[in-house]
Design a protein around this motif. Structure first.
Motif, PDB file in Angstrom:
ATOM      1  N   VAL A 162      29.758  27.874  47.347  1.00  0.00           N
ATOM      2  CA  VAL A 162      30.781  28.303  48.310  1.00  0.00           C
ATOM      3  C   VAL A 162      32.010  28.826  47.564  1.00  0.00           C
ATOM      4  O   VAL A 162      32.578  29.872  47.909  1.00  0.00           O
ATOM      5  CB  VAL A 162      31.149  27.126  49.238  1.00  0.00           C
ATOM      6  N   LEU A 163      32.401  28.036  46.563  1.00  0.00           N
ATOM      7  CA  LEU A 163      33.547  28.471  45.772  1.00  0.00           C
ATOM      8  C   LEU A 163      33.262  29.804  45.084  1.00  0.00           C
ATOM      9  O   LEU A 163      34.123  30.689  45.007  1.00  0.00           O
ATOM     10  CB  LEU A 163      33.894  27.394  44.739  1.00  0.00           C
ATOM     11  N   LEU A 164      32.004  29.932  44.606  1.00  0.00           N
ATOM     12  CA  LEU A 164      31.617  31.165  43.938  1.00  0.00           C
ATOM     13  C   LEU A 164      31.676  32.358  44.888  1.00  0.00           C
ATOM     14  O   LEU A 164      32.081  33.461  44.503  1.00  0.00           O
ATOM     15  CB  LEU A 164      30.207  31.016  43.359  1.00  0.00           C
ATOM     16  N   ALA A 165      31.306  32.131  46.174  1.00  0.00           N
ATOM     17  CA  ALA A 165      31.371  33.223  47.147  1.00  0.00           C
ATOM     18  C   ALA A 165      32.804  33.696  47.323  1.00  0.00           C
ATOM     19  O   ALA A 165      33.089  34.899  47.372  1.00  0.00           O
ATOM     20  CB  ALA A 165      30.782  32.768  48.484  1.00  0.00           C
ATOM     21  N   GLY A 166      33.721  32.704  47.414  1.00  0.00           N
ATOM     22  CA  GLY A 166      35.121  33.096  47.522  1.00  0.00           C
ATOM     23  C   GLY A 166      35.618  33.824  46.288  1.00  0.00           C
ATOM     24  O   GLY A 166      36.366  34.810  46.379  1.00  0.00           O
ATOM     25  N   ILE A 167      35.159  33.312  45.152  1.00  0.00           N
ATOM     26  CA  ILE A 167      35.570  33.961  43.902  1.00  0.00           C
ATOM     27  C   ILE A 167      35.021  35.375  43.818  1.00  0.00           C
ATOM     28  O   ILE A 167      35.683  36.306  43.331  1.00  0.00           O
ATOM     29  CB  ILE A 167      35.111  33.113  42.698  1.00  0.00           C
ATOM     30  N   ILE A 168      33.790  35.566  44.349  1.00  0.00           N
ATOM     31  CA  ILE A 168      33.185  36.901  44.314  1.00  0.00           C
ATOM     32  C   ILE A 168      34.006  37.879  45.141  1.00  0.00           C
ATOM     33  O   ILE A 168      34.267  39.017  44.734  1.00  0.00           O
ATOM     34  CB  ILE A 168      31.726  36.836  44.788  1.00  0.00           C
ATOM     35  N   VAL A 169      34.427  37.414  46.372  1.00  0.00           N
ATOM     36  CA  VAL A 169      35.246  38.300  47.219  1.00  0.00           C
ATOM     37  C   VAL A 169      36.544  38.656  46.506  1.00  0.00           C
ATOM     38  O   VAL A 169      36.984  39.818  46.479  1.00  0.00           O
ATOM     39  CB  VAL A 169      35.515  37.617  48.573  1.00  0.00           C
ATOM     40  N   TRP A 170      37.175  37.599  45.923  1.00  0.00           N
ATOM     41  CA  TRP A 170      38.432  37.846  45.204  1.00  0.00           C
ATOM     42  C   TRP A 170      38.207  38.751  43.993  1.00  0.00           C
ATOM     43  O   TRP A 170      39.015  39.634  43.698  1.00  0.00           O
ATOM     44  CB  TRP A 170      39.020  36.507  44.757  1.00  0.00           C
TER      45      TRP A 170
ATOM     46  N   GLN B 252      39.854  42.302  42.979  1.00  0.00           N
ATOM     47  CA  GLN B 252      40.482  42.514  41.679  1.00  0.00           C
ATOM     48  C   GLN B 252      39.787  43.625  40.889  1.00  0.00           C
ATOM     49  O   GLN B 252      40.425  44.391  40.157  1.00  0.00           O
ATOM     50  CB  GLN B 252      40.467  41.214  40.862  1.00  0.00           C
ATOM     51  N   LEU B 253      38.459  43.708  41.071  1.00  0.00           N
ATOM     52  CA  LEU B 253      37.700  44.738  40.368  1.00  0.00           C
ATOM     53  C   LEU B 253      38.100  46.127  40.835  1.00  0.00           C
ATOM     54  O   LEU B 253      38.210  47.061  40.025  1.00  0.00           O
ATOM     55  CB  LEU B 253      36.202  44.513  40.578  1.00  0.00           C
ATOM     56  N   ARG B 254      38.329  46.259  42.150  1.00  0.00           N
ATOM     57  CA  ARG B 254      38.764  47.565  42.663  1.00  0.00           C
ATOM     58  C   ARG B 254      40.123  47.933  42.079  1.00  0.00           C
ATOM     59  O   ARG B 254      40.359  49.074  41.690  1.00  0.00           O
ATOM     60  CB  ARG B 254      38.821  47.531  44.192  1.00  0.00           C
ATOM     61  N   ARG B 255      41.022  46.927  42.033  1.00  0.00           N
ATOM     62  CA  ARG B 255      42.330  47.200  41.449  1.00  0.00           C
ATOM     63  C   ARG B 255      42.197  47.553  39.963  1.00  0.00           C
ATOM     64  O   ARG B 255      42.839  48.484  39.469  1.00  0.00           O
ATOM     65  CB  ARG B 255      43.234  45.989  41.626  1.00  0.00           C
ATOM     66  N   GLN B 256      41.341  46.771  39.270  1.00  0.00           N
ATOM     67  CA  GLN B 256      41.150  47.038  37.853  1.00  0.00           C
ATOM     68  C   GLN B 256      40.527  48.410  37.626  1.00  0.00           C
ATOM     69  O   GLN B 256      40.875  49.117  36.666  1.00  0.00           O
ATOM     70  CB  GLN B 256      40.256  45.943  37.246  1.00  0.00           C
ATOM     71  N   LEU B 257      39.608  48.776  38.503  1.00  0.00           N
ATOM     72  CA  LEU B 257      38.970  50.082  38.380  1.00  0.00           C
ATOM     73  C   LEU B 257      39.996  51.195  38.555  1.00  0.00           C
ATOM     74  O   LEU B 257      39.975  52.200  37.822  1.00  0.00           O
ATOM     75  CB  LEU B 257      37.861  50.209  39.420  1.00  0.00           C
TER      76      LEU B 257
END
Length: 638
Positions: free
Chosen positions: A245-253, A257-262
């Motif tokens: 569950v925590l990993l799912a939230g981390i994936i969304v976050w 962040q990946l879009r911003r980093q991109l």
């Protein structure tokens, strides 16, 4: 389209369930593998313990049958009977089964079971095959024991059989380490599957984590049964679900962040492209050739200036290893040596001069500067070199050198012109003497009688005068000749003597005295004799010119040589009026002179010659009056 997210969620939940099941199965398999590994270790440890006791009993055997055991033998027996060994009794029996001795003695609370041991089939087996054998377990005061029979041989025959009696309970309980007992319950089963001894603690067990294996030795149907204790609640599945569950939230976050980093990366790439284009334009505008090489000497980068310099394109050069196509074929071995030196430690701050060859065959001289290429982690990955085309500079330097040589030769010719009348007078003296001696000799030979010894003496005088004239001509010829500088180990004292011999006639004409104080055993210098002689002649003649108004009694030029550290010095002093401060400032400037008939190049040429030989020419006021010029030249390293 609406079912696709539900299907994705179902697949996601199915993947989670499968992951949990696989995790539990993997955890169970891992526990089972750990159990088997620990059991095999325990079995090997017990086997090693039994084998070690067997070897020590075999070694003690001969000492037990040689009469009463010695104190050392008894100490070794007591050591074997210590609790951590598992042995509770040691007997040594004759070949017919009668008891020879025992430790401890039967009176120490021990039962006499020697007859039962002698009747054991294992006793007969060990005696017949001559090898150790283990017997069946039997109870002693409610505790299971088992024997080992070890035949003892002498050089001729069988002496008897040593019997070691093990307590099965002591062996299992005391030989297991604490960590093994904390993890597992250990039991020994007989051939009927009944438990005869065990080591356990008050804790629930996990029947699904058990392992059973033969206990051999001693064998005879004994079995080891190892069962793991039930561990505390395993939180791995719970933590796994929470982690997912925590990993799912981390994936969304992370996606956000990946879009911003991109976006930032795209901006950085655009800036990098712009910076790269700027640097490329800057490098293309340079006249200095640049090249990069890896640690193996392979070319990894060349700029347009380097390609223009060598005539090869970047595609032809990138990836090449030495020897390079732009190396001069006639100097390829020397260039290879320079390449190895540069790759080993770079170049000096002055650079390294190399002769190269363009693609069209033209030669060019370059000056190479190398610096290490360091990556972001501080490691050297290669070398970056700057290459300067100095062909035109070398050509200009060569023309300047030739012009300087012509100027030096002209200066010497001017000096000889100024001394021409004096040298002509000096040369006329030996020629006149030769003519006079020849006429006298002819007159003597024309008479009726002549003295042979007198004629021979006249001929010797003629030879001396001819040698004197020839020496004067040689000095003049050596002084005015124009040739390439020839550096060689040079004796400064000899050069000074030649210079004094050349100018001595002019000194006598001017009523000057030249005093030479030459240091003996002076080390040699690496220099050109004619150039150094030119300095001496110029300085001595300048000293004589400075004493035109000096009284005749004080007209002297003193020449001294001495060793000062790692330099040989020539000091030339006069007794003139000295050099005024306004003249001293411009003394070495070209075309500056205080003489009406001078060119103003003499001292400038002298200083250039000194610097060409890595030396110095300086002047100072002489404490005794006049001026002191000092020529310093380094000692020849050889």
């Amino acid at each position: 389209m609406g079912r696709l997210p539900l299907l994705s969620l179902a697949l996601f939940l199915g993947a989670i369930a499968a992951l949990v099941w696989l995790t539990r199965a993997y955890d169970s398999d891992e526990q089972k593998t750990t159990l088997i590994s620990d059991v095999l270790w325990m079995e090997q440890n017990l086997r090693f313990h039994l084998d070690r006791n067997e070897v020590q009993l075999q070694q003690l055997g001969p000492a037990l049958y040689g009469g009463k055991p010695s104190a050392q033998t008894e100490a070794q027996l007591r050591h074997l009977l210590s609790q951590e060994r598992g042995l509770v009794r040691i007997l040594w029996m004759s070949t017919d089964g009668s008891l020879v001795g025992t430790m401890p003695p039967p009176g120490d609370g021990q039962t006499d079971d020697s007859a039962r041991l002698a009747a054991d089939t294992a006793f007969a087996l060990a005696r017949s095959v001559g090898r150790p054998a283990y017997g069946n377990t039997y109870p002693v005061l409610g505790h299971p024991h088992f024997p080992i029979y070890i035949p003892v041989w002498s050089d001729e025959a069988l002496l008897g059989v040593v019997v070691g009696v093990y307590s099965l309970s002591d062996l299992v309980i005391r030989e297991l380490p604490w960590w093994f007992s904390e993890r597992y319950r250990v039991a020994v089963l007989d051939n009927d599957g009944r438990e005869i001894t065990a080591k356990s603690k008050v804790a629930p067990i996990a029947p699904q984590l058990s392992y059973r294996m033969p206990f051999d030795p001693p064998g005879h149907g004994l079995t080891l049964d190892i069962t793991a204790y039930r561990s505390e609640t395993r939180w791995i599945p719970v933590l796994l679900i929470a982690s997912i569950v925590l990993l799912a939230g981390i994936i969304v976050w992370s996606v956000m962040q990946l879009r911003r980093q991109l976006a930032r990366r795209q901006r950085a790439e655009a800036a990098l492209l712009e910076e790269s284009a700027f640097r490329k334009a800057m490098e293309d505008s340079l006249l200095t050739g640049m090249r990069a090489r890896d640690l193996d000497g392979r070319l990894t980068y060349v700029n347009s200036a380097f390609c223009s310099m060598t005539g090869y394109s970047a595609e032809e050069l990138i990836g090449l290893k030495p020897p390079m196509p732009y190396w001069d074929p006639e100097r390829i071995e020397r260039t290879f040596e320079l390449h190895k030196e540069i790759m080993a430690g770079g170049t000096s701050s002055e650079g390294t001069e190399v002769r190269l060859q363009r693609k069209n065959g033209e030669e060019l001289d370059v000056l190479v500067f190398e610096a290490p290429l360091i990556d972001a982690r501080g490691r050297q990955t290669g070398w970056m070199g700057s290459v300067l085309d100095i062909t035109e500079q070398k050509h200009a330097r060569e023309l300047a050198r030739q012009q300087d040589e012509r100027l030096q030769a002209t200066s010497r010719l001017v000096t000889m012109g100024e001394m021409a009348s004096t040298l002509a007078h000096e040369l006329n003296q030996p020629l006149a003497a030769i003519a006079s001696y020849s006429n006298g000799c002819i007159n003597r030979l024309g008479g009726d009688g002549f003295d042979r010894a007198e004629i021979l003496d006249i001929q010797h005088r003629i030879a001396r005068q001819a040698h004197r004239a020839g020496e004067i001509i040689r000095r003049v010829h050596d002084f005015v000749r124009r040739a390439e500088p020839q550096r060689a180990p040079l004796d400064l004292n000899a050069v000074i003597r030649d210079a004094v011999g050349l100018i001595d006639a002019d000194a006598r004409k001017r009523q000057m005295r030249i005093i030479s104080e030459l240091a003996p055993a002076l080390p040699t210098v690496q220099a050109d004799a004619v150039m150094i002689e030119q300095i001496i002649v110029n300085l001595v003649r300048n000293g004589m010119d400075a004493m035109r108004d000096t009284p005749v009694a004080r007209r002297q030029v003193r020449i001294r040589t001495l060793l000062e550290g790692r330099n040989v010095q020539v000091r030339i002093s006069d007794r003139g009026s000295g050099i005024p401060p306004e003249t001293a400032i411009r003394l070495f400037e070209p075309f500056f002179t205080t003489k009406p008939e001078g060119m103003g190049m003499g001292l400038n040429i002298c200083r250039s010659i000194a610097e060409l030989h890595h030396g110095r020419l300086t002047f100072a006021a002489d404490p005794e009056g006049g001026t002191l010029f000092t020529l310093s030249l380094p000692v020849d390293p050889a």
